[in-house]
Design an enzyme around this catalytic site. Structure first.
Site, PDB file in Angstrom:
ATOM      1  N   HIS A   1       0.889  -1.168   0.000  1.00 47.56           N
ATOM      2  CA  HIS A   1       0.000   0.000   0.000  1.00 47.56           C
ATOM      3  C   HIS A   1       0.929   1.221   0.000  1.00 47.56           C
ATOM      4  O   HIS A   1       2.004   1.168   0.612  1.00 47.56           O
ATOM      5  CB  HIS A   1      -0.834   0.107   1.275  1.00 47.56           C
ATOM      6  CG  HIS A   1      -1.764  -1.031   1.550  1.00 47.56           C
ATOM      7  ND1 HIS A   1      -1.370  -2.178   2.165  1.00 47.56           N
ATOM      8  CD2 HIS A   1      -3.102  -1.151   1.353  1.00 47.56           C
ATOM      9  CE1 HIS A   1      -2.418  -2.979   2.315  1.00 47.56           C
ATOM     10  NE2 HIS A   1      -3.480  -2.390   1.832  1.00 47.56           N
TER      11      HIS A   1
ATOM     12  N   ASP B   1       2.300   2.072   3.405  1.00 50.51           N
ATOM     13  CA  ASP B   1       3.199   1.125   4.094  1.00 50.51           C
ATOM     14  C   ASP B   1       4.639   1.483   3.815  1.00 50.51           C
ATOM     15  O   ASP B   1       5.493   1.385   4.675  1.00 50.51           O
ATOM     16  CB  ASP B   1       3.102  -0.327   3.557  1.00 50.51           C
ATOM     17  CG  ASP B   1       1.709  -0.852   3.471  1.00 50.51           C
ATOM     18  OD1 ASP B   1       0.902  -0.483   4.314  1.00 50.51           O
ATOM     19  OD2 ASP B   1       1.459  -1.649   2.539  1.00 50.51           O
TER      20      ASP B   1
END
Ligand code: XUL
Ligand code: CO
Length: 437
Positions: free
Chosen positions: A101, A104
Protein backbone atom coordinates in the site's frame (compact mmCIF):
# COMPACT_ATOMS: atom_id res chain seq x y z
CA UNK A 1 24.35 -7.35 0.66
CA UNK A 2 23.09 -5.90 3.96
CA UNK A 3 22.83 -8.27 6.95
CA UNK A 4 19.76 -7.29 8.94
CA UNK A 5 18.78 -10.94 9.32
CA UNK A 6 22.00 -12.06 10.92
CA UNK A 7 22.83 -15.72 10.88
CA UNK A 8 20.28 -16.47 8.16
CA UNK A 9 21.62 -17.30 4.73
CA UNK A 10 19.89 -17.97 1.45
CA UNK A 11 16.96 -20.39 1.89
CA UNK A 12 17.46 -23.36 -0.41
CA UNK A 13 15.48 -26.35 -1.57
CA UNK A 14 16.71 -29.46 0.25
CA UNK A 15 13.88 -31.90 -0.47
CA UNK A 16 11.22 -33.59 1.67
CA UNK A 17 13.75 -35.50 3.80
CA UNK A 18 15.58 -32.41 5.04
CA UNK A 19 15.37 -31.65 8.76
CA UNK A 20 16.74 -28.12 8.26
CA UNK A 21 13.83 -25.85 9.17
CA UNK A 22 15.39 -22.95 7.27
CA UNK A 23 15.17 -24.84 3.96
CA UNK A 24 12.37 -25.68 1.52
CA UNK A 25 11.13 -29.24 1.45
CA UNK A 26 8.73 -28.78 -1.46
CA UNK A 27 9.25 -25.39 -3.06
CA UNK A 28 11.89 -25.93 -5.73
CA UNK A 29 11.62 -22.71 -7.75
CA UNK A 30 12.83 -24.05 -11.10
CA UNK A 31 11.32 -27.53 -10.90
CA UNK A 32 8.68 -28.13 -13.58
CA UNK A 33 5.11 -29.10 -12.75
CA UNK A 34 2.80 -29.60 -15.73
CA UNK A 35 5.63 -28.17 -17.82
CA UNK A 36 5.87 -24.89 -15.89
CA UNK A 37 8.42 -23.84 -13.27
CA UNK A 38 7.08 -23.65 -9.73
CA UNK A 39 8.08 -19.99 -9.45
CA UNK A 40 5.82 -19.22 -12.43
CA UNK A 41 2.89 -21.19 -11.06
CA UNK A 42 2.92 -19.16 -7.85
CA UNK A 43 4.57 -15.80 -8.43
CA UNK A 44 4.87 -15.64 -4.63
CA UNK A 45 4.78 -12.19 -3.08
CA UNK A 46 5.61 -10.88 0.39
CA UNK A 47 3.16 -8.28 1.65
CA UNK A 48 5.01 -5.22 2.83
CA UNK A 49 2.34 -4.13 5.30
CA UNK A 50 2.32 -7.26 7.45
CA UNK A 51 5.95 -8.24 7.26
CA UNK A 52 7.61 -4.84 7.47
CA UNK A 53 4.99 -2.63 9.11
CA UNK A 54 3.14 -5.11 11.30
CA UNK A 55 3.78 -4.46 14.98
CA UNK A 56 1.84 -7.36 16.46
CA UNK A 57 -0.74 -5.12 18.10
CA UNK A 58 -4.25 -6.49 18.58
CA UNK A 59 -7.43 -5.08 20.17
CA UNK A 60 -6.10 -6.05 23.60
CA UNK A 61 -2.55 -4.81 23.50
CA UNK A 62 0.22 -2.94 21.70
CA UNK A 63 2.91 -4.27 19.41
CA UNK A 64 5.37 -6.97 20.43
CA UNK A 65 7.60 -7.34 17.36
CA UNK A 66 11.34 -7.15 17.88
CA UNK A 67 12.72 -5.49 14.75
CA UNK A 68 16.32 -4.47 15.50
CA UNK A 69 16.50 -2.32 12.35
CA UNK A 70 13.72 0.06 13.49
CA UNK A 71 16.20 2.62 14.85
CA UNK A 72 15.70 5.82 12.82
CA UNK A 73 13.61 8.56 14.39
CA UNK A 74 13.08 10.37 11.07
CA UNK A 75 10.15 8.62 9.31
CA UNK A 76 11.56 9.04 5.81
CA UNK A 77 15.01 7.75 6.75
CA UNK A 78 13.35 4.81 8.48
CA UNK A 79 11.17 4.13 5.44
CA UNK A 80 14.26 4.05 3.20
CA UNK A 81 16.11 1.73 5.55
CA UNK A 82 13.09 -0.57 5.66
CA UNK A 83 13.27 -0.93 1.88
CA UNK A 84 16.80 -2.30 2.32
CA UNK A 85 15.50 -4.74 4.95
CA UNK A 86 12.63 -5.85 2.73
CA UNK A 87 14.86 -6.56 -0.27
CA UNK A 88 17.36 -8.48 1.87
CA UNK A 89 14.43 -10.57 3.07
CA UNK A 90 13.15 -11.20 -0.49
CA UNK A 91 16.65 -12.13 -1.60
CA UNK A 92 17.32 -14.54 1.27
CA UNK A 93 13.88 -16.10 0.99
CA UNK A 94 14.12 -16.46 -2.80
CA UNK A 95 10.73 -14.82 -3.26
CA UNK A 96 10.30 -13.03 -6.60
CA UNK A 97 7.60 -10.43 -5.82
CA UNK A 98 6.25 -8.04 -3.19
CA UNK A 99 3.02 -6.04 -2.76
CA UNK A 100 2.43 -2.75 -0.99
CA UNK A 101 0.00 0.00 0.00
CA UNK A 102 1.31 3.53 -0.61
CA UNK A 103 1.35 4.32 3.11
CA UNK A 104 3.20 1.13 4.09
CA UNK A 105 6.27 2.02 2.14
CA UNK A 106 6.30 5.78 2.71
CA UNK A 107 5.08 7.98 5.57
CA UNK A 108 2.09 10.27 5.18
CA UNK A 109 3.02 13.97 5.05
CA UNK A 110 1.13 17.01 6.35
CA UNK A 111 -0.35 17.72 2.90
CA UNK A 112 -1.12 15.70 -0.20
CA UNK A 113 1.82 17.29 -2.01
CA UNK A 114 4.17 16.31 0.80
CA UNK A 115 2.86 12.73 0.89
CA UNK A 116 3.32 12.45 -2.86
CA UNK A 117 6.87 13.69 -2.55
CA UNK A 118 7.70 11.22 0.24
CA UNK A 119 6.28 8.39 -1.85
CA UNK A 120 8.43 9.44 -4.80
CA UNK A 121 11.57 9.40 -2.69
CA UNK A 122 10.85 5.90 -1.40
CA UNK A 123 9.87 4.74 -4.90
CA UNK A 124 13.36 5.76 -6.06
CA UNK A 125 14.84 3.37 -3.51
CA UNK A 126 12.38 0.60 -4.42
CA UNK A 127 13.25 1.04 -8.07
CA UNK A 128 17.00 0.83 -7.39
CA UNK A 129 16.55 -2.39 -5.44
CA UNK A 130 14.25 -3.89 -8.05
CA UNK A 131 16.84 -3.17 -10.73
CA UNK A 132 19.76 -4.66 -8.85
CA UNK A 133 17.90 -7.71 -7.49
CA UNK A 134 15.46 -8.54 -10.30
CA UNK A 135 12.61 -8.64 -7.74
CA UNK A 136 9.26 -7.35 -8.99
CA UNK A 137 6.09 -5.69 -7.82
CA UNK A 138 3.09 -8.03 -8.10
CA UNK A 139 0.61 -5.29 -7.29
CA UNK A 140 0.29 -1.95 -5.62
CA UNK A 141 -2.62 -0.42 -3.79
CA UNK A 142 -3.55 2.61 -1.71
CA UNK A 143 -4.43 2.72 1.95
CA UNK A 144 -7.87 4.36 1.89
CA UNK A 145 -8.90 3.28 5.37
CA UNK A 146 -6.47 4.35 8.13
CA UNK A 147 -6.63 8.15 8.05
CA UNK A 148 -9.56 9.88 9.78
CA UNK A 149 -10.62 11.49 6.45
CA UNK A 150 -11.73 7.96 5.53
CA UNK A 151 -13.69 7.33 8.71
CA UNK A 152 -16.89 6.90 6.66
CA UNK A 153 -15.16 5.24 3.71
CA UNK A 154 -13.27 6.73 0.77
CA UNK A 155 -15.02 6.26 -2.59
CA UNK A 156 -18.30 5.68 -0.71
CA UNK A 157 -17.94 8.48 1.83
CA UNK A 158 -20.85 10.89 2.35
CA UNK A 159 -18.14 13.58 2.33
CA UNK A 160 -17.33 14.46 -1.28
CA UNK A 161 -13.85 15.74 -0.40
CA UNK A 162 -12.91 12.37 1.09
CA UNK A 163 -13.80 10.92 -2.33
CA UNK A 164 -11.73 13.58 -4.08
CA UNK A 165 -8.73 13.05 -1.81
CA UNK A 166 -8.95 9.29 -2.34
CA UNK A 167 -9.03 9.87 -6.10
CA UNK A 168 -5.85 11.93 -5.88
CA UNK A 169 -4.23 9.28 -3.69
CA UNK A 170 -5.08 6.44 -6.08
CA UNK A 171 -3.90 8.52 -9.03
CA UNK A 172 -0.49 8.78 -7.37
CA UNK A 173 -0.48 5.12 -6.30
CA UNK A 174 -1.18 4.13 -9.91
CA UNK A 175 1.65 6.30 -11.17
CA UNK A 176 4.08 4.72 -8.71
CA UNK A 177 2.82 1.19 -9.43
CA UNK A 178 3.26 1.88 -13.14
CA UNK A 179 6.72 3.31 -12.68
CA UNK A 180 7.77 0.23 -10.68
CA UNK A 181 6.48 -2.09 -13.39
CA UNK A 182 3.69 -3.45 -11.16
CA UNK A 183 1.80 -6.35 -12.75
CA UNK A 184 -1.46 -5.26 -11.12
CA UNK A 185 -3.40 -2.90 -8.90
CA UNK A 186 -5.81 -3.95 -6.13
CA UNK A 187 -8.99 -2.35 -4.83
CA UNK A 188 -9.93 -3.67 -1.44
CA UNK A 189 -12.96 -2.06 0.17
CA UNK A 190 -11.31 -0.72 3.31
CA UNK A 191 -14.21 1.11 4.90
CA UNK A 192 -16.42 0.97 1.78
CA UNK A 193 -19.54 -0.37 3.43
CA UNK A 194 -21.89 0.55 6.28
CA UNK A 195 -22.58 0.03 9.97
CA UNK A 196 -26.22 1.14 9.84
CA UNK A 197 -28.62 1.36 6.90
CA UNK A 198 -30.67 4.22 8.43
CA UNK A 199 -27.78 6.63 7.97
CA UNK A 200 -26.66 5.16 4.63
CA UNK A 201 -27.75 5.87 1.05
CA UNK A 202 -26.53 2.53 -0.29
CA UNK A 203 -27.43 3.17 -3.93
CA UNK A 204 -25.57 6.46 -3.96
CA UNK A 205 -22.52 4.95 -2.25
CA UNK A 206 -22.29 1.98 -4.61
CA UNK A 207 -22.74 4.30 -7.63
CA UNK A 208 -19.86 6.40 -6.31
CA UNK A 209 -17.65 3.33 -5.89
CA UNK A 210 -18.27 2.43 -9.53
CA UNK A 211 -17.53 5.97 -10.69
CA UNK A 212 -14.29 5.84 -8.71
CA UNK A 213 -13.19 2.59 -10.33
CA UNK A 214 -14.03 3.94 -13.79
CA UNK A 215 -11.81 6.95 -13.10
CA UNK A 216 -8.99 4.60 -12.11
CA UNK A 217 -9.42 2.54 -15.29
CA UNK A 218 -9.48 5.73 -17.39
CA UNK A 219 -6.39 7.11 -15.72
CA UNK A 220 -4.51 3.83 -16.18
CA UNK A 221 -5.23 4.11 -19.90
CA UNK A 222 -4.06 7.71 -19.90
CA UNK A 223 -0.65 6.85 -18.40
CA UNK A 224 -0.25 3.57 -20.29
CA UNK A 225 -0.55 1.31 -17.24
CA UNK A 226 -1.59 -2.08 -18.63
CA UNK A 227 -1.43 -4.05 -15.37
CA UNK A 228 -4.46 -6.03 -14.26
CA UNK A 229 -6.96 -4.39 -11.89
CA UNK A 230 -8.35 -6.56 -9.07
CA UNK A 231 -11.25 -6.26 -6.67
CA UNK A 232 -10.72 -8.06 -3.34
CA UNK A 233 -13.87 -9.50 -1.73
CA UNK A 234 -14.37 -9.27 2.05
CA UNK A 235 -17.79 -9.46 3.70
CA UNK A 236 -17.22 -7.50 6.91
CA UNK A 237 -14.57 -5.96 9.14
CA UNK A 238 -14.12 -3.12 9.65
CA UNK A 239 -17.68 -2.41 8.48
CA UNK A 240 -20.67 -4.54 9.39
CA UNK A 241 -21.27 -4.97 5.68
CA UNK A 242 -18.67 -4.34 2.99
CA UNK A 243 -19.76 -3.67 -0.58
CA UNK A 244 -17.17 -6.19 -1.83
CA UNK A 245 -18.83 -8.96 0.21
CA UNK A 246 -17.79 -12.04 -1.83
CA UNK A 247 -16.90 -13.01 -5.41
CA UNK A 248 -20.52 -13.27 -6.55
CA UNK A 249 -21.32 -9.81 -5.16
CA UNK A 250 -18.19 -8.28 -6.68
CA UNK A 251 -18.78 -9.82 -10.10
CA UNK A 252 -22.38 -8.61 -10.08
CA UNK A 253 -21.15 -5.12 -9.19
CA UNK A 254 -18.55 -5.13 -11.98
CA UNK A 255 -21.07 -6.28 -14.58
CA UNK A 256 -23.76 -3.86 -13.43
CA UNK A 257 -21.42 -0.92 -13.81
CA UNK A 258 -19.61 -2.00 -17.00
CA UNK A 259 -16.29 -2.74 -15.33
CA UNK A 260 -16.12 -6.45 -16.16
CA UNK A 261 -13.55 -6.06 -18.92
CA UNK A 262 -11.12 -4.27 -16.65
CA UNK A 263 -11.24 -5.87 -13.22
CA UNK A 264 -10.73 -9.43 -11.94
CA UNK A 265 -10.86 -10.91 -8.45
CA UNK A 266 -8.10 -11.01 -5.86
CA UNK A 267 -9.40 -13.73 -3.57
CA UNK A 268 -8.30 -14.09 0.03
CA UNK A 269 -8.81 -17.29 2.02
CA UNK A 270 -9.63 -15.66 5.35
CA UNK A 271 -12.15 -13.35 3.67
CA UNK A 272 -13.86 -16.37 2.09
CA UNK A 273 -14.14 -17.89 5.57
CA UNK A 274 -15.68 -14.69 6.95
CA UNK A 275 -18.21 -14.76 4.09
CA UNK A 276 -19.26 -18.26 5.10
CA UNK A 277 -17.64 -19.80 2.02
CA UNK A 278 -14.75 -22.14 1.46
CA UNK A 279 -11.81 -20.71 -0.46
CA UNK A 280 -12.49 -23.39 -3.06
CA UNK A 281 -15.99 -21.98 -3.55
CA UNK A 282 -14.65 -18.48 -4.14
CA UNK A 283 -12.03 -19.74 -6.61
CA UNK A 284 -14.51 -21.91 -8.47
CA UNK A 285 -17.12 -19.15 -8.62
CA UNK A 286 -14.64 -16.62 -9.98
CA UNK A 287 -12.96 -19.15 -12.24
CA UNK A 288 -16.13 -20.34 -13.91
CA UNK A 289 -17.10 -16.71 -14.64
CA UNK A 290 -13.66 -15.83 -16.03
CA UNK A 291 -12.78 -13.52 -13.13
CA UNK A 292 -10.00 -15.46 -11.35
CA UNK A 293 -7.11 -13.01 -11.09
CA UNK A 294 -4.86 -13.37 -8.08
CA UNK A 295 -4.96 -14.66 -4.52
CA UNK A 296 -4.08 -13.44 -1.05
CA UNK A 297 -2.77 -16.55 0.66
CA UNK A 298 -3.54 -16.88 4.31
CA UNK A 299 -5.93 -18.68 6.59
CA UNK A 300 -8.23 -17.83 9.47
CA UNK A 301 -9.05 -19.61 12.67
CA UNK A 302 -12.63 -20.76 13.00
CA UNK A 303 -12.38 -20.38 16.78
CA UNK A 304 -11.33 -16.74 16.53
CA UNK A 305 -13.99 -14.66 14.84
CA UNK A 306 -11.90 -12.11 13.00
CA UNK A 307 -9.51 -11.78 10.08
CA UNK A 308 -6.50 -13.38 11.76
CA UNK A 309 -4.46 -13.48 8.54
CA UNK A 310 -2.40 -16.52 9.52
CA UNK A 311 0.17 -18.15 7.30
CA UNK A 312 -1.30 -21.17 5.50
CA UNK A 313 0.11 -24.57 6.45
CA UNK A 314 -2.85 -26.84 5.73
CA UNK A 315 -2.07 -29.12 2.76
CA UNK A 316 -5.76 -29.93 2.34
CA UNK A 317 -6.45 -26.25 1.73
CA UNK A 318 -3.47 -25.57 -0.53
CA UNK A 319 -4.26 -28.65 -2.63
CA UNK A 320 -7.84 -27.48 -3.16
CA UNK A 321 -6.57 -24.03 -4.10
CA UNK A 322 -3.97 -25.31 -6.55
CA UNK A 323 -6.42 -27.76 -8.10
CA UNK A 324 -8.76 -24.88 -8.94
CA UNK A 325 -5.93 -22.64 -10.12
CA UNK A 326 -4.57 -25.33 -12.46
CA UNK A 327 -8.07 -26.00 -13.72
CA UNK A 328 -8.56 -22.36 -14.71
CA UNK A 329 -5.18 -22.05 -16.40
CA UNK A 330 -3.06 -20.37 -13.70
CA UNK A 331 -2.90 -16.93 -12.14
CA UNK A 332 -0.41 -14.88 -14.17
CA UNK A 333 -0.25 -11.89 -14.30
CA UNK A 334 -1.61 -12.45 -10.79
CA UNK A 335 0.13 -14.48 -8.14
CA UNK A 336 0.11 -15.76 -4.59
CA UNK A 337 0.54 -12.89 -2.14
CA UNK A 338 1.10 -13.76 1.52
CA UNK A 339 -1.37 -11.32 3.03
CA UNK A 340 -0.50 -12.99 6.32
CA UNK A 341 1.17 -11.97 9.52
CA UNK A 342 3.25 -13.80 12.07
CA UNK A 343 1.43 -14.25 15.38
CA UNK A 344 1.78 -11.59 18.04
CA UNK A 345 3.60 -14.23 20.08
CA UNK A 346 6.09 -14.91 17.24
CA UNK A 347 8.01 -11.69 17.57
CA UNK A 348 11.55 -12.46 16.41
CA UNK A 349 12.83 -11.73 12.88
CA UNK A 350 13.48 -15.43 12.22
CA UNK A 351 9.74 -16.06 12.60
CA UNK A 352 9.22 -14.15 9.34
CA UNK A 353 11.32 -16.82 7.63
CA UNK A 354 9.56 -19.76 9.28
CA UNK A 355 6.21 -18.27 8.31
CA UNK A 356 7.01 -17.69 4.64
CA UNK A 357 8.95 -20.94 4.18
CA UNK A 358 6.01 -22.86 5.66
CA UNK A 359 3.51 -21.05 3.42
CA UNK A 360 5.57 -21.51 0.25
CA UNK A 361 6.15 -25.17 1.06
CA UNK A 362 2.48 -25.78 1.83
CA UNK A 363 1.59 -24.31 -1.57
CA UNK A 364 4.31 -26.25 -3.39
CA UNK A 365 3.20 -29.46 -1.71
CA UNK A 366 -0.41 -28.69 -2.68
CA UNK A 367 0.63 -28.00 -6.27
CA UNK A 368 2.40 -31.36 -6.56
CA UNK A 369 -0.63 -33.18 -5.18
CA UNK A 370 -3.07 -31.28 -7.40
CA UNK A 371 -0.94 -32.02 -10.47
CA UNK A 372 -0.83 -35.71 -9.55
CA UNK A 373 -4.62 -35.75 -9.22
CA UNK A 374 -4.99 -34.19 -12.64
CA UNK A 375 -2.43 -36.50 -14.25
CA UNK A 376 -4.15 -39.61 -12.96
CA UNK A 377 -7.64 -38.24 -13.63
CA UNK A 378 -9.56 -40.56 -11.27
CA UNK A 379 -11.49 -37.74 -9.64
CA UNK A 380 -12.31 -36.13 -12.97
CA UNK A 381 -13.50 -39.49 -14.28
CA UNK A 382 -15.85 -39.89 -11.30
CA UNK A 383 -17.13 -36.38 -11.89
CA UNK A 384 -17.71 -37.05 -15.59
CA UNK A 385 -19.60 -40.22 -14.69
CA UNK A 386 -21.86 -38.28 -12.35
CA UNK A 387 -22.94 -36.07 -15.26
CA UNK A 388 -22.93 -38.87 -17.86
CA UNK A 389 -26.64 -38.46 -18.63
CA UNK A 390 -25.92 -34.97 -19.90
CA UNK A 391 -23.65 -36.47 -22.56
CA UNK A 392 -26.55 -38.46 -24.02
CA UNK A 393 -28.72 -37.13 -26.89
CA UNK A 394 -31.26 -35.37 -24.62
CA UNK A 395 -28.57 -33.67 -22.52
CA UNK A 396 -26.72 -32.52 -25.63
CA UNK A 397 -29.87 -31.05 -27.13
CA UNK A 398 -30.65 -29.13 -23.92
CA UNK A 399 -27.09 -27.85 -23.56
CA UNK A 400 -27.03 -26.70 -27.17
CA UNK A 401 -30.29 -24.79 -26.67
CA UNK A 402 -32.48 -26.77 -29.03
CA UNK A 403 -35.05 -27.89 -26.44
CA UNK A 404 -37.93 -26.00 -24.78
CA UNK A 405 -40.48 -26.57 -21.99
CA UNK A 406 -42.95 -27.76 -24.61
CA UNK A 407 -40.57 -30.25 -26.26
CA UNK A 408 -39.40 -31.52 -22.87
CA UNK A 409 -42.97 -31.98 -21.69
CA UNK A 410 -43.61 -34.06 -24.82
CA UNK A 411 -40.51 -36.17 -24.11
CA UNK A 412 -41.47 -36.81 -20.49
CA UNK A 413 -45.12 -37.51 -21.30
CA UNK A 414 -43.87 -40.21 -23.66
CA UNK A 415 -41.43 -41.65 -21.05
CA UNK A 416 -43.88 -41.34 -18.14
CA UNK A 417 -41.13 -41.00 -15.46
CA UNK A 418 -37.48 -40.02 -15.35
CA UNK A 419 -34.82 -42.70 -14.89
CA UNK A 420 -33.76 -43.11 -11.22
CA UNK A 421 -30.89 -40.90 -10.00
CA UNK A 422 -27.59 -42.55 -9.12
CA UNK A 423 -25.72 -42.10 -5.82
CA UNK A 424 -23.76 -38.87 -5.34
CA UNK A 425 -20.87 -40.88 -3.83
CA UNK A 426 -19.60 -37.94 -1.78
CA UNK A 427 -17.70 -40.24 0.58
CA UNK A 428 -16.04 -41.99 -2.33
CA UNK A 429 -14.95 -38.64 -3.81
CA UNK A 430 -13.57 -37.54 -0.46
CA UNK A 431 -11.76 -40.85 0.03
CA UNK A 432 -10.22 -40.66 -3.43
CA UNK A 433 -9.01 -37.14 -2.66
CA UNK A 434 -7.36 -38.41 0.52
CA UNK A 435 -5.45 -41.11 -1.36
CA UNK A 436 -3.29 -38.39 -2.93
CA UNK A 437 -2.32 -36.67 0.30
C1 XUL B 1 -7.51 -6.45 4.41
C2 XUL B 1 -6.76 -6.94 3.25
C3 XUL B 1 -5.93 -5.92 2.57
C4 XUL B 1 -5.86 -6.06 1.09
C5 XUL B 1 -5.10 -4.97 0.41
O1 XUL B 1 -8.24 -7.40 5.06
O2 XUL B 1 -6.81 -8.09 2.92
O3 XUL B 1 -4.67 -5.95 3.15
O4 XUL B 1 -5.26 -7.27 0.72
O5 XUL B 1 -5.59 -3.71 0.74
CO1 CO C 1 -5.86 -9.18 1.39
Amino acid sequence: MTDFFQGIGKIRYEGPQSTNMLAFRHYDADALVEGKAMRDHFRFAVSYWHSFRGTGSDPFGPGTMIRPWETESDPLRMALKRVDVAFEFLEKLGCDFYCFHDRDVAPEGATLAESNHLLDVVADRLEEHQKSSGKKLLWGTANLFSHSRYVHGAATSPNVESFAFAAAQVKKALEVTHRLGGAGYVFWGGREGYQCLWNTDMKREVDHLAAFMHMAVDYAKEIGFTGQFYFEPKPREPMKHQYDFDSATCINFLRTYGLEKHVKMNIETNHATLAGHEMQHELEYSGMQGFLGSIDANTGDTLVGWDTDQFPTNIYLTTQIMYSILKYGGLAPGGVNFDAKVRRESFEPVDLFHAHIGGMDAFAHGLKIAAAMRADGRLQKLLDERYASWSGPLGKRIESGSESFTSLEKEMLARGESTPCSSGRQELFENVFNTYL
